[in-house]
Design an enzyme around this catalytic site. Structure first.
Site, short mmCIF file in Angstrom:
data_model
loop_
_atom_site.label_atom_id
_atom_site.label_comp_id
_atom_site.label_asym_id
_atom_site.label_seq_id
_atom_site.Cartn_x
_atom_site.Cartn_y
_atom_site.Cartn_z
N SER A 139 -15.27 66.02 17.35
CA SER A 139 -14.56 66.24 16.08
C SER A 139 -13.35 67.13 16.29
CB SER A 139 -15.53 66.92 15.11
OG SER A 139 -14.83 67.39 13.99
N TYR A 163 -21.64 73.80 13.01
CA TYR A 163 -21.44 72.35 13.25
C TYR A 163 -20.40 72.14 14.35
CZ TYR A 163 -19.39 67.74 12.77
OH TYR A 163 -18.87 66.50 13.06
N LYS A 167 -20.66 70.69 18.39
CA LYS A 167 -19.84 69.63 19.01
C LYS A 167 -19.21 70.14 20.31
CE LYS A 167 -20.45 66.29 16.17
NZ LYS A 167 -21.16 65.12 16.60
P1 NAD Z 1 -23.61 59.89 9.36
O1 NAD Z 1 -24.46 61.01 8.92
O2 NAD Z 1 -23.30 58.82 8.39
O3 NAD Z 1 -24.22 59.22 10.67
C1 NAD Z 1 -25.00 59.96 11.61
C2 NAD Z 1 -26.29 59.21 11.81
O4 NAD Z 1 -27.11 59.91 12.75
C3 NAD Z 1 -27.11 59.07 10.53
O5 NAD Z 1 -27.41 57.69 10.32
C4 NAD Z 1 -28.38 59.87 10.79
O6 NAD Z 1 -29.50 59.29 10.16
C5 NAD Z 1 -28.47 59.81 12.31
N1 NAD Z 1 -29.19 60.94 12.94
C6 NAD Z 1 -28.97 62.25 12.80
N2 NAD Z 1 -29.84 62.95 13.55
C7 NAD Z 1 -30.62 62.05 14.20
C8 NAD Z 1 -31.70 62.16 15.10
N3 NAD Z 1 -32.19 63.33 15.51
N4 NAD Z 1 -32.28 61.01 15.56
C9 NAD Z 1 -31.81 59.80 15.16
N5 NAD Z 1 -30.79 59.64 14.30
C10 NAD Z 1 -30.21 60.77 13.82
O7 NAD Z 1 -22.27 60.53 9.95
P2 NAD Z 1 -20.93 59.81 10.39
O8 NAD Z 1 -19.88 60.25 9.45
O9 NAD Z 1 -21.17 58.39 10.63
O10 NAD Z 1 -20.67 60.57 11.76
C11 NAD Z 1 -21.09 60.05 13.00
C12 NAD Z 1 -20.80 61.10 14.07
O11 NAD Z 1 -19.42 61.42 14.05
C13 NAD Z 1 -21.55 62.41 13.86
O12 NAD Z 1 -21.96 62.90 15.11
C14 NAD Z 1 -20.51 63.31 13.26
O13 NAD Z 1 -20.74 64.67 13.55
C15 NAD Z 1 -19.24 62.81 13.94
N6 NAD Z 1 -18.04 63.08 13.16
C16 NAD Z 1 -17.97 62.68 11.86
C17 NAD Z 1 -16.84 62.97 11.11
C18 NAD Z 1 -16.76 62.59 9.63
O14 NAD Z 1 -16.00 63.20 8.89
N7 NAD Z 1 -17.52 61.60 9.17
C19 NAD Z 1 -15.76 63.65 11.68
C20 NAD Z 1 -15.85 64.01 13.03
C21 NAD Z 1 -16.99 63.72 13.76
#
Ligand code: NAD
Ligand code: UDP
Length: 351
Positions: A139, A163, A167
């Site tokens: 991120s 958070y 990362k």
């Molecule tokens: P999201 O919450 O929609 O997707 C993350 C998924 O991981 C979820 O489906 C959740 O059920 C699953 N998960 C979490 N912990 C788990 C575990 N222990 N075992 C199995 N599954 C697990 O989030 P997103 O927006 O799709 O983000 C995806 C990734 O990208 C994340 O790592 C997030 O930190 C990163 N990210 C997101 C953003 C944003 O703004 N959306 C920005 C930068 C980075």
């Protein structure tokens, strides 16, 4: 691996078996669409702690292709190992993680436990099964408050919440892993602000609680689920005083994963890429764009700054463009139109 068809950029791609941890979530489900549309086989591991299996059913509907889904927790060593053992996995895209900044401040141990332990279990299982290609969801939060914009990959890092630190720690763990065994190929993708939805309104962002992020909040105000937007501060040193961010369409972001996987096939070692558009928009500009796309008025109130927010953040995505041949193609009008279509067609999300 069999040579299947032309890649999206015209290059040859081979059919791969790709494991997506967290693949039922917002970015994961959109990436599933891109991978399936490019002929890859998709295996999803997700415990559904922040998503619904319906997202994967919708992906199957969009693509007409099957997804192998395991509802498992990434921290379960034996189950993760079994999945890697039973499928001939070529690469892993590691999305699984908890992602709320505010929640991470309240529950740091839960965040470190989930995000870091999950990654350690995954890496051990990958190592044990000889799977050494990984794309990791990092991120722009790792940059903290950038001293200059646009932000390049070599800018100083310094996240200031658990958070963001989780990362950064994972990036460092993956770097140490690579240094210990250079046969790993790892792409660290630093996402800026993912927004929008797949066009057609079948999949999109479905926050389980009150949205923390701007775009889902605006969408829920537009659809009448929330009464008004609170704008956190209009006294920043930005053109209109409201915060400026780099909003990247989730389909552009999803495509970036495909380019990163293709890059890993060329044995690049450990690489870090900013995935952003290179343009910053203010909160007020996003409100105006959403009003135009939806034809709805977005009532808002200016309130105090949100603790931990920074004034301005946008990417220099030129390294990804040069190395991956990738760039964001969709602008904020498309972002808002697609976000609105998803929200309008699914006012209660996947329920
Ligand atoms: P999201 O919450 O929609 O997707 C993350 C998924 O991981 C979820 O489906 C959740 O059920 C699953 N998960 C979490 N912990 C788990 C575990 N222990 N075992 C199995 N599954 C697990 O989030 P997103 O927006 O799709 O983000 C995806 C990734 O990208 C994340 O790592 C997030 O930190 C990163 N990210 C997101 C953003 C944003 O703004 N959306 C920005 C930068 C980075
Ligand atoms: N923001 C806002 N009201 C909200 C949510 C966000 O004014 O309800 C602002 C926030 O202060 C920031 C921008 O919108 O300037 C983007 O916030 P978001 O949480 O979406 O992303 P991040 O701050 O993590 O980059």
């Amino acid at each position: 691996m069999e040579v299947q068809h032309k890649g999206h950029d015209g290059g040859q791609t081979e059919t791969m078996n790709i494991l997506l941890t967290g693949g039922a979530g917002y970015i994961g489900s959109h990436t599933c669409v891109i991978l399936l549309e490019h002929g890859h086989h998709v295996i999803v591991l997700d415990n559904l702690c922040n998503s619904k299996a319906a997202s994967l059913k919708r992906v199957q509907k969009i693509t007409g292709k099957n997804i192998l889904f395991y509802q498992k927790d990434l921290r379960n060593k034996s189950e993760v190992n079994e999945i890697l053992k039973n499928h001939s996995i070529d690469a892993v895209i590691h999305f699984a993680g908890l992602k709320s900044v505010a929640e991470s401040v309240d529950q740091p141990l839960r965040y470190y436990q989930n995000n870091i332990d999950g990654t350690l279990v995954l890496c051990e299982a990958m190592q044990a099964n000889g799977v050494k290609n990984m794309v990791f969801s990092s991120s722009a939060t790792v940059y903290g408050n950038p001293s200059t914009v646009p932000i390049k990959e070599n800018a100083p890092v310094g996240p200031f919440n658990p958070y963001g630190r989780s990362k950064l720690f994972i990036e460092e763990i993956l770097t140490d892993l690579y240094l210990s065994d250079k046969s790993w190929n790892i792409a660290l993708l630093r996402y800026f602000n993912p927004v929008g939805a797949h066009p057609g309104g079948l999949i999109g962002e479905d926050p389980s609680d009150l949205p923390n992020n701007l775009m889902p909040y605006i969408s829920q105000v537009a659809v009448g689920k929330l009464p008004q937007l609170q704008i956190y501060g209009d006294d920043y040193e930005t053109p209109d005083g409201t915060g400026v961010r780099d909003y990247i369409h989730v389909m552009d972001l999803a495509e970036g994963h495909l380019n990163a996987l293709e890059k890993l096939a060329s044995d690049p070692g450990l690489v870090t890429y900013n995935l952003g558009t290179g343009k910053g928009y203010s909160v007020l500009e996003m409100v105006t764009a959403f009003e135009k796309a939806s034809g709805k008025q977005i009532p808002y109130k200016i309130v105090g700054r949100r603790p931990g927010d920074i004034p301005t953040c946008y990417a220099d995505p030129s390294f990804a463009e040069k190395e991956l041949g990738w760039m964001a193609r969709r602008g904020i009008d498309e972002v808002c139109a697609d976000a609105w279509q998803w929200q309008y067609m699914n006012p209660k999300g996947y329920v």
